[in-house]
Design a protein around this motif. Structure first.
Motif, PDB file in Angstrom:
ATOM      1  N   ILE A  14     -11.263   0.458   4.896  1.00  0.00           N
ATOM      2  CA  ILE A  14     -11.774   0.036   3.597  1.00  0.00           C
ATOM      3  C   ILE A  14     -12.285  -1.393   3.723  1.00  0.00           C
ATOM      4  O   ILE A  14     -11.524  -2.294   4.092  1.00  0.00           O
ATOM      5  CB  ILE A  14     -10.672   0.085   2.510  1.00  0.00           C
ATOM      6  N   ASP A  15     -13.564  -1.593   3.446  1.00  0.00           N
ATOM      7  CA  ASP A  15     -14.124  -2.936   3.402  1.00  0.00           C
ATOM      8  C   ASP A  15     -13.977  -3.486   1.993  1.00  0.00           C
ATOM      9  O   ASP A  15     -14.529  -2.934   1.041  1.00  0.00           O
ATOM     10  CB  ASP A  15     -15.596  -2.936   3.804  1.00  0.00           C
ATOM     11  N   VAL A  16     -13.216  -4.558   1.862  1.00  0.00           N
ATOM     12  CA  VAL A  16     -13.033  -5.232   0.585  1.00  0.00           C
ATOM     13  C   VAL A  16     -14.031  -6.389   0.578  1.00  0.00           C
ATOM     14  O   VAL A  16     -13.997  -7.249   1.461  1.00  0.00           O
ATOM     15  CB  VAL A  16     -11.581  -5.725   0.428  1.00  0.00           C
ATOM     16  N   VAL A  17     -14.927  -6.374  -0.397  1.00  0.00           N
ATOM     17  CA  VAL A  17     -16.069  -7.279  -0.408  1.00  0.00           C
ATOM     18  C   VAL A  17     -15.998  -8.228  -1.602  1.00  0.00           C
ATOM     19  O   VAL A  17     -15.652  -7.813  -2.710  1.00  0.00           O
ATOM     20  CB  VAL A  17     -17.385  -6.465  -0.468  1.00  0.00           C
TER      21      VAL A  17
ATOM     22  N   TYR B  41      -4.904  -7.756  -2.836  1.00  0.00           N
ATOM     23  CA  TYR B  41      -5.417  -8.851  -3.654  1.00  0.00           C
ATOM     24  C   TYR B  41      -6.112  -9.835  -2.727  1.00  0.00           C
ATOM     25  O   TYR B  41      -5.913  -9.817  -1.505  1.00  0.00           O
ATOM     26  CB  TYR B  41      -4.322  -9.523  -4.493  1.00  0.00           C
ATOM     27  N   ILE B  42      -6.957 -10.669  -3.303  1.00  0.00           N
ATOM     28  CA  ILE B  42      -7.704 -11.663  -2.538  1.00  0.00           C
ATOM     29  C   ILE B  42      -7.260 -13.049  -2.991  1.00  0.00           C
ATOM     30  O   ILE B  42      -7.253 -13.343  -4.184  1.00  0.00           O
ATOM     31  CB  ILE B  42      -9.221 -11.499  -2.749  1.00  0.00           C
ATOM     32  N   GLU B  43      -6.900 -13.875  -2.015  1.00  0.00           N
ATOM     33  CA  GLU B  43      -6.537 -15.264  -2.302  1.00  0.00           C
ATOM     34  C   GLU B  43      -7.735 -16.150  -1.958  1.00  0.00           C
ATOM     35  O   GLU B  43      -8.312 -16.014  -0.884  1.00  0.00           O
ATOM     36  CB  GLU B  43      -5.332 -15.662  -1.455  1.00  0.00           C
ATOM     37  N   VAL B  44      -8.092 -17.024  -2.877  1.00  0.00           N
ATOM     38  CA  VAL B  44      -9.213 -17.945  -2.677  1.00  0.00           C
ATOM     39  C   VAL B  44      -8.655 -19.362  -2.639  1.00  0.00           C
ATOM     40  O   VAL B  44      -8.039 -19.815  -3.609  1.00  0.00           O
ATOM     41  CB  VAL B  44     -10.256 -17.822  -3.807  1.00  0.00           C
ATOM     42  N   LYS B  45      -8.876 -20.043  -1.508  1.00  0.00           N
ATOM     43  CA  LYS B  45      -8.421 -21.433  -1.380  1.00  0.00           C
ATOM     44  C   LYS B  45      -9.620 -22.351  -1.206  1.00  0.00           C
ATOM     45  O   LYS B  45     -10.595 -21.998  -0.543  1.00  0.00           O
ATOM     46  CB  LYS B  45      -7.483 -21.585  -0.173  1.00  0.00           C
ATOM     47  N   ARG B  46      -9.485 -23.527  -1.784  1.00  0.00           N
ATOM     48  CA  ARG B  46     -10.514 -24.553  -1.616  1.00  0.00           C
ATOM     49  C   ARG B  46     -10.368 -25.194  -0.229  1.00  0.00           C
ATOM     50  O   ARG B  46      -9.378 -24.970   0.467  1.00  0.00           O
ATOM     51  CB  ARG B  46     -10.363 -25.600  -2.701  1.00  0.00           C
TER      52      ARG B  46
ATOM     53  N   LYS C  48      -7.925 -12.583   7.384  1.00  0.00           N
ATOM     54  CA  LYS C  48      -8.914 -13.597   7.028  1.00  0.00           C
ATOM     55  C   LYS C  48     -10.237 -12.877   6.755  1.00  0.00           C
ATOM     56  O   LYS C  48     -10.696 -12.073   7.565  1.00  0.00           O
ATOM     57  CB  LYS C  48      -9.091 -14.598   8.167  1.00  0.00           C
ATOM     58  N   MET C  49     -10.829 -13.153   5.598  1.00  0.00           N
ATOM     59  CA  MET C  49     -12.107 -12.528   5.261  1.00  0.00           C
ATOM     60  C   MET C  49     -13.226 -13.322   5.919  1.00  0.00           C
ATOM     61  O   MET C  49     -13.152 -14.543   6.039  1.00  0.00           O
ATOM     62  CB  MET C  49     -12.266 -12.456   3.744  1.00  0.00           C
ATOM     63  N   ARG C  50     -14.260 -12.616   6.354  1.00  0.00           N
ATOM     64  CA  ARG C  50     -15.343 -13.243   7.118  1.00  0.00           C
ATOM     65  C   ARG C  50     -16.699 -12.969   6.483  1.00  0.00           C
ATOM     66  O   ARG C  50     -16.883 -11.986   5.785  1.00  0.00           O
ATOM     67  CB  ARG C  50     -15.337 -12.718   8.542  1.00  0.00           C
ATOM     68  N   VAL C  51     -17.633 -13.838   6.783  1.00  0.00           N
ATOM     69  CA  VAL C  51     -18.994 -13.710   6.261  1.00  0.00           C
ATOM     70  C   VAL C  51     -19.703 -12.534   6.935  1.00  0.00           C
ATOM     71  O   VAL C  51     -19.644 -12.372   8.158  1.00  0.00           O
ATOM     72  CB  VAL C  51     -19.798 -15.003   6.509  1.00  0.00           C
TER      73      VAL C  51
ATOM     74  N   TRP D 281     -14.892 -22.405   0.239  1.00  0.00           N
ATOM     75  CA  TRP D 281     -13.694 -21.625   0.000  1.00  0.00           C
ATOM     76  C   TRP D 281     -13.324 -20.808   1.211  1.00  0.00           C
ATOM     77  O   TRP D 281     -14.176 -20.400   1.984  1.00  0.00           O
ATOM     78  CB  TRP D 281     -13.891 -20.679  -1.181  1.00  0.00           C
ATOM     79  N   HIS D 282     -12.041 -20.546   1.343  1.00  0.00           N
ATOM     80  CA  HIS D 282     -11.519 -19.684   2.397  1.00  0.00           C
ATOM     81  C   HIS D 282     -10.826 -18.514   1.708  1.00  0.00           C
ATOM     82  O   HIS D 282      -9.925 -18.722   0.897  1.00  0.00           O
ATOM     83  CB  HIS D 282     -10.543 -20.450   3.290  1.00  0.00           C
ATOM     84  N   LEU D 283     -11.256 -17.302   2.033  1.00  0.00           N
ATOM     85  CA  LEU D 283     -10.712 -16.110   1.390  1.00  0.00           C
ATOM     86  C   LEU D 283      -9.807 -15.352   2.351  1.00  0.00           C
ATOM     87  O   LEU D 283     -10.150 -15.194   3.531  1.00  0.00           O
ATOM     88  CB  LEU D 283     -11.831 -15.181   0.918  1.00  0.00           C
ATOM     89  N   THR D 284      -8.685 -14.898   1.831  1.00  0.00           N
ATOM     90  CA  THR D 284      -7.753 -14.087   2.604  1.00  0.00           C
ATOM     91  C   THR D 284      -7.459 -12.825   1.816  1.00  0.00           C
ATOM     92  O   THR D 284      -7.157 -12.894   0.620  1.00  0.00           O
ATOM     93  CB  THR D 284      -6.436 -14.845   2.878  1.00  0.00           C
ATOM     94  N   LEU D 285      -7.560 -11.697   2.489  1.00  0.00           N
ATOM     95  CA  LEU D 285      -7.224 -10.406   1.897  1.00  0.00           C
ATOM     96  C   LEU D 285      -5.774 -10.101   2.235  1.00  0.00           C
ATOM     97  O   LEU D 285      -5.381 -10.159   3.402  1.00  0.00           O
ATOM     98  CB  LEU D 285      -8.135  -9.318   2.465  1.00  0.00           C
ATOM     99  N   PHE D 286      -4.979  -9.808   1.225  1.00  0.00           N
ATOM    100  CA  PHE D 286      -3.603  -9.370   1.413  1.00  0.00           C
ATOM    101  C   PHE D 286      -3.522  -7.921   0.971  1.00  0.00           C
ATOM    102  O   PHE D 286      -4.019  -7.578  -0.097  1.00  0.00           O
ATOM    103  CB  PHE D 286      -2.631 -10.219   0.581  1.00  0.00           C
ATOM    104  N   TYR D 287      -2.920  -7.070   1.790  1.00  0.00           N
ATOM    105  CA  TYR D 287      -2.799  -5.660   1.422  1.00  0.00           C
ATOM    106  C   TYR D 287      -1.488  -5.104   1.935  1.00  0.00           C
ATOM    107  O   TYR D 287      -0.883  -5.641   2.855  1.00  0.00           O
ATOM    108  CB  TYR D 287      -3.982  -4.845   1.966  1.00  0.00           C
ATOM    109  N   ARG D 288      -1.048  -4.021   1.285  1.00  0.00           N
ATOM    110  CA  ARG D 288       0.122  -3.309   1.795  1.00  0.00           C
ATOM    111  C   ARG D 288      -0.105  -1.806   1.602  1.00  0.00           C
ATOM    112  O   ARG D 288      -0.476  -1.345   0.520  1.00  0.00           O
ATOM    113  CB  ARG D 288       1.408  -3.773   1.142  1.00  0.00           C
ATOM    114  N   PRO D 289       0.120  -1.064   2.672  1.00  0.00           N
ATOM    115  CA  PRO D 289      -0.029   0.390   2.609  1.00  0.00           C
ATOM    116  C   PRO D 289       1.072   1.023   1.768  1.00  0.00           C
ATOM    117  O   PRO D 289       2.121   0.415   1.524  1.00  0.00           O
ATOM    118  CB  PRO D 289       0.097   0.827   4.074  1.00  0.00           C
ATOM    119  N   ALA D 290       0.849   2.243   1.356  1.00  0.00           N
ATOM    120  CA  ALA D 290       1.849   2.995   0.588  1.00  0.00           C
ATOM    121  C   ALA D 290       3.170   3.030   1.350  1.00  0.00           C
ATOM    122  O   ALA D 290       3.193   3.191   2.572  1.00  0.00           O
ATOM    123  CB  ALA D 290       1.353   4.420   0.339  1.00  0.00           C
TER     124      ALA D 290
END
Length: 87
Positions: free
Chosen positions: A20-23, A75-80, A50-53, A32-41
């Motif tokens: 799954i591509d989370v965009v 969820y996506i964390e956005v840091k400055r 780490k999300m990338r361009v 900004w630096h974006l990090t995707l956090f996920y947990r499977p069932a």
């Protein structure tokens, strides 16, 4: 540097056993630096990616091996640039 400029369309469903591509999109000049956090069932702990361009988007990929149950939470964390979470 306005967090309201962060754009992400929530993924309601996806095929099982496929990555799954989370965009997200952010302003071009945002530091900004974006990090995707996920947990499977069936798991308690979130995994971080780490999300990338990719062209004009920022993408994090949930691997196919983690898309086997009835759901995946994320969820996506956005840091400055200073490391603080954008709010």
């Amino acid at each position: 540097d306005d967090p309201s400029k962060f754009v992400h369309e929530v993924i309601d469903e996806a095929p099982p056993k496929q990555p799954i591509d989370v965009v997200a999109t952010i302003p071009e000049d945002a530091q900004w630096h974006l990090t995707l956090f996920y947990r499977p069932a069936g798991t308690n702990d979130f995994k971080a990616i780490k999300m990338r361009v990719r062209y004009t988007e920022i993408v994090g990929r949930i691997p196919a091996e983690d898309v086997t149950g009835k759901y995946v939470q994320y969820y996506i964390e956005v840091k400055r640039a200073n490391g603080k979470v954008a709010r």
